[in-house]
Write a protein that holds these residues in place. Structure first.
Motif, PDB file in Angstrom:
ATOM      1  N   TYR A  29      65.853 -21.842  49.379  1.00  0.00           N
ATOM      2  CA  TYR A  29      66.075 -20.412  49.178  1.00  0.00           C
ATOM      3  C   TYR A  29      66.025 -19.717  50.544  1.00  0.00           C
ATOM      4  O   TYR A  29      65.532 -20.291  51.522  1.00  0.00           O
ATOM      5  N   ILE A  30      66.454 -18.447  50.550  1.00  0.00           N
ATOM      6  CA  ILE A  30      66.352 -17.664  51.782  1.00  0.00           C
ATOM      7  C   ILE A  30      64.963 -17.039  51.852  1.00  0.00           C
ATOM      8  O   ILE A  30      64.458 -16.520  50.850  1.00  0.00           O
ATOM      9  N   TYR A  31      64.336 -17.098  53.024  1.00  0.00           N
ATOM     10  CA  TYR A  31      63.019 -16.480  53.210  1.00  0.00           C
ATOM     11  C   TYR A  31      63.203 -15.079  53.818  1.00  0.00           C
ATOM     12  O   TYR A  31      63.825 -14.928  54.865  1.00  0.00           O
ATOM     13  N   ILE A  32      62.649 -14.085  53.142  1.00  0.00           N
ATOM     14  CA  ILE A  32      62.742 -12.706  53.646  1.00  0.00           C
ATOM     15  C   ILE A  32      61.344 -12.163  53.937  1.00  0.00           C
ATOM     16  O   ILE A  32      60.530 -11.963  53.023  1.00  0.00           O
ATOM     17  N   ASP A  33      61.100 -11.904  55.212  1.00  0.00           N
ATOM     18  CA  ASP A  33      59.819 -11.391  55.691  1.00  0.00           C
ATOM     19  C   ASP A  33      59.950  -9.862  55.795  1.00  0.00           C
ATOM     20  O   ASP A  33      60.448  -9.341  56.784  1.00  0.00           O
ATOM     21  N   THR A  34      59.507  -9.156  54.744  1.00  0.00           N
ATOM     22  CA  THR A  34      59.740  -7.700  54.737  1.00  0.00           C
ATOM     23  C   THR A  34      58.854  -6.979  55.759  1.00  0.00           C
ATOM     24  O   THR A  34      59.221  -5.920  56.253  1.00  0.00           O
ATOM     25  N   ALA A 108      65.514  -0.596  49.417  1.00  0.00           N
ATOM     26  CA  ALA A 108      66.907  -0.721  48.943  1.00  0.00           C
ATOM     27  C   ALA A 108      67.603  -1.891  49.645  1.00  0.00           C
ATOM     28  O   ALA A 108      68.317  -2.673  49.004  1.00  0.00           O
ATOM     29  N   LEU A 109      67.380  -2.031  50.936  1.00  0.00           N
ATOM     30  CA  LEU A 109      67.992  -3.145  51.686  1.00  0.00           C
ATOM     31  C   LEU A 109      67.474  -4.490  51.167  1.00  0.00           C
ATOM     32  O   LEU A 109      68.228  -5.441  50.987  1.00  0.00           O
ATOM     33  N   GLN A 110      66.162  -4.546  50.902  1.00  0.00           N
ATOM     34  CA  GLN A 110      65.560  -5.797  50.411  1.00  0.00           C
ATOM     35  C   GLN A 110      66.124  -6.150  49.033  1.00  0.00           C
ATOM     36  O   GLN A 110      66.426  -7.314  48.746  1.00  0.00           O
ATOM     37  N   GLN A 111      66.307  -5.138  48.192  1.00  0.00           N
ATOM     38  CA  GLN A 111      66.858  -5.400  46.852  1.00  0.00           C
ATOM     39  C   GLN A 111      68.301  -5.861  46.945  1.00  0.00           C
ATOM     40  O   GLN A 111      68.745  -6.714  46.178  1.00  0.00           O
ATOM     41  N   GLU A 112      69.018  -5.309  47.906  1.00  0.00           N
ATOM     42  CA  GLU A 112      70.415  -5.692  48.127  1.00  0.00           C
ATOM     43  C   GLU A 112      70.494  -7.175  48.503  1.00  0.00           C
ATOM     44  O   GLU A 112      71.316  -7.919  47.972  1.00  0.00           O
ATOM     45  N   ILE A 113      69.615  -7.616  49.401  1.00  0.00           N
ATOM     46  CA  ILE A 113      69.614  -9.028  49.828  1.00  0.00           C
ATOM     47  C   ILE A 113      69.326  -9.937  48.622  1.00  0.00           C
ATOM     48  O   ILE A 113      69.974 -10.950  48.423  1.00  0.00           O
ATOM     49  N   ALA A 114      68.335  -9.524  47.796  1.00  0.00           N
ATOM     50  CA  ALA A 114      67.917 -10.369  46.669  1.00  0.00           C
ATOM     51  C   ALA A 114      68.966 -10.406  45.562  1.00  0.00           C
ATOM     52  O   ALA A 114      68.961 -11.308  44.726  1.00  0.00           O
ATOM     53  N   LYS A 115      69.877  -9.420  45.564  1.00  0.00           N
ATOM     54  CA  LYS A 115      70.918  -9.385  44.537  1.00  0.00           C
ATOM     55  C   LYS A 115      71.902 -10.539  44.707  1.00  0.00           C
ATOM     56  O   LYS A 115      72.486 -11.018  43.753  1.00  0.00           O
ATOM     57  N   GLY A 116      72.090 -10.971  45.941  1.00  0.00           N
ATOM     58  CA  GLY A 116      73.112 -11.981  46.192  1.00  0.00           C
ATOM     59  C   GLY A 116      72.582 -13.331  46.653  1.00  0.00           C
ATOM     60  O   GLY A 116      73.349 -14.175  47.109  1.00  0.00           O
ATOM     61  N   MET A 121      60.406 -13.845  48.943  1.00  0.00           N
ATOM     62  CA  MET A 121      60.208 -12.620  49.731  1.00  0.00           C
ATOM     63  C   MET A 121      58.725 -12.321  49.831  1.00  0.00           C
ATOM     64  O   MET A 121      58.018 -12.397  48.829  1.00  0.00           O
ATOM     65  N   ASP A 122      58.246 -12.004  51.031  1.00  0.00           N
ATOM     66  CA  ASP A 122      56.829 -11.646  51.131  1.00  0.00           C
ATOM     67  C   ASP A 122      56.642 -10.254  51.707  1.00  0.00           C
ATOM     68  O   ASP A 122      57.510  -9.728  52.394  1.00  0.00           O
ATOM     69  N   VAL A 129      57.169  -3.390  43.298  1.00  0.00           N
ATOM     70  CA  VAL A 129      58.265  -2.428  43.481  1.00  0.00           C
ATOM     71  C   VAL A 129      59.615  -3.110  43.729  1.00  0.00           C
ATOM     72  O   VAL A 129      60.584  -2.880  43.008  1.00  0.00           O
ATOM     73  N   VAL A 130      59.681  -3.946  44.757  1.00  0.00           N
ATOM     74  CA  VAL A 130      60.983  -4.461  45.228  1.00  0.00           C
ATOM     75  C   VAL A 130      61.621  -5.406  44.203  1.00  0.00           C
ATOM     76  O   VAL A 130      62.781  -5.238  43.829  1.00  0.00           O
ATOM     77  N   LEU A 131      60.850  -6.399  43.750  1.00  0.00           N
ATOM     78  CA  LEU A 131      61.397  -7.390  42.806  1.00  0.00           C
ATOM     79  C   LEU A 131      60.516  -7.441  41.567  1.00  0.00           C
ATOM     80  O   LEU A 131      59.800  -8.412  41.329  1.00  0.00           O
TER      81      LEU A 131
END
Ligand code: DC
Length: 222
Positions: A29-34, A108-116, A121-122, A129-131
């Motif tokens: 999976y893609i790792y997203i460090d918010t 909003a940007l984080q949700q956009e990334i997770a949509k596709g 995500m941490d 909130v985000v997911l």
């Protein structure tokens, strides 16, 4: 196609990024460090010399590009990994992250990334909130002294000159600020599983979460 997500929240130094990275690798999976996005925003605000206290001064986010490559954040084409770890960024990031326009934009940007993408995500508000619909939500904790020791090792490795005592102070201050801010504070989601990583081997935690996650995903597909 629906995308899967694993959300990891918790205070500084609880092991979020190490565990999230290992899980993302295992799952492909893609790792997203918010946190990196809040830090980079702070870095840019400092560079632009805006008033950090004023939420209206963060319009620059409308024209700022955030891209994750191999788990590392690039802001406007620049790799932020070491720039994000400076003391001045650490000292100001909680203030910047408390501004509503900043949070709304980055969420909003984080949700956009997770949509596709399938993501791990941490952060502090991923499960709450985000997911909100993440397949698995995890809330990691550890004692302040363990967390300070971990951060110390991490910072020592990238050459930042700081004592454990200073880090402990920095962590306590940030924890208090992050969990007491009014808008989307650091908080365990009701449906998150909580794990205290103080005395646990990181690989043990990864293994446990991996098995739990795979079970959830497989059950969902039955
Ligand atoms: O995870 P980190 O220590 O790099 O995060 C830096 C700061 O960013 C942290 O003190 C609080 C803020 N943050 C946040 O408010 N919400 C997130 N989802 C991630 C980080």
């Amino acid at each position: 196609m629906s995308y899967h997500a694993l959300a990891i929240d918790g205070p500084a130094g609880a092991g979020k990024s190490t565990i999230a990275k290992l899980l993302a690798n295992k799952l492909n999976y893609i790792y997203i460090d918010t946190g990196a996005m809040y830090r980079a925003t702070t870095y840019k605000a400092l560079s632009l010399e805006v008033d950090l206290e004023d939420p209206k001064e963060f319009d620059f986010l409308d024209t700022t590009e955030f891209i994750f490559k191999n788990g590392e954040l690039y802001m406007d084409g620049v790799n932020m990994t070491s720039l994000n770890r400076s003391k001045v960024v650490a000292d100001n990031v909680s203030l910047v992250a408390s501004h509503i326009p900043v949070r709304n934009k980055l969420v909003a940007l984080q949700q956009e990334i997770a949509k596709g993408n399938h993501v791990v995500m941490d952060g502090r508000d991923i499960g709450t909130v985000v997911l909100k619909n993440a397949d698995l939500k995890v809330f990691l904790t550890a004692t302040v002294s363990v967390r300070a020791k971990r951060r110390y090792e991490e910072l020592k490795n990238i050459g930042r000159n700081i004592t454990i005592e200073d880090i402990e102070e920095e962590i306590k201050k940030r924890d208090l600020y992050d969990s007491s801010r009014e808008y989307n504070p650091l908080k365990k989601a009701d449906d998150a599983i909580e794990i205290d990583t103080s005395d646990k081997d990181i690989y043990q935690v990864v293994d446990l979460l991996y098995k739990k996650y795979i079970k959830i995903i497989n059950e969902g597909e039955l």
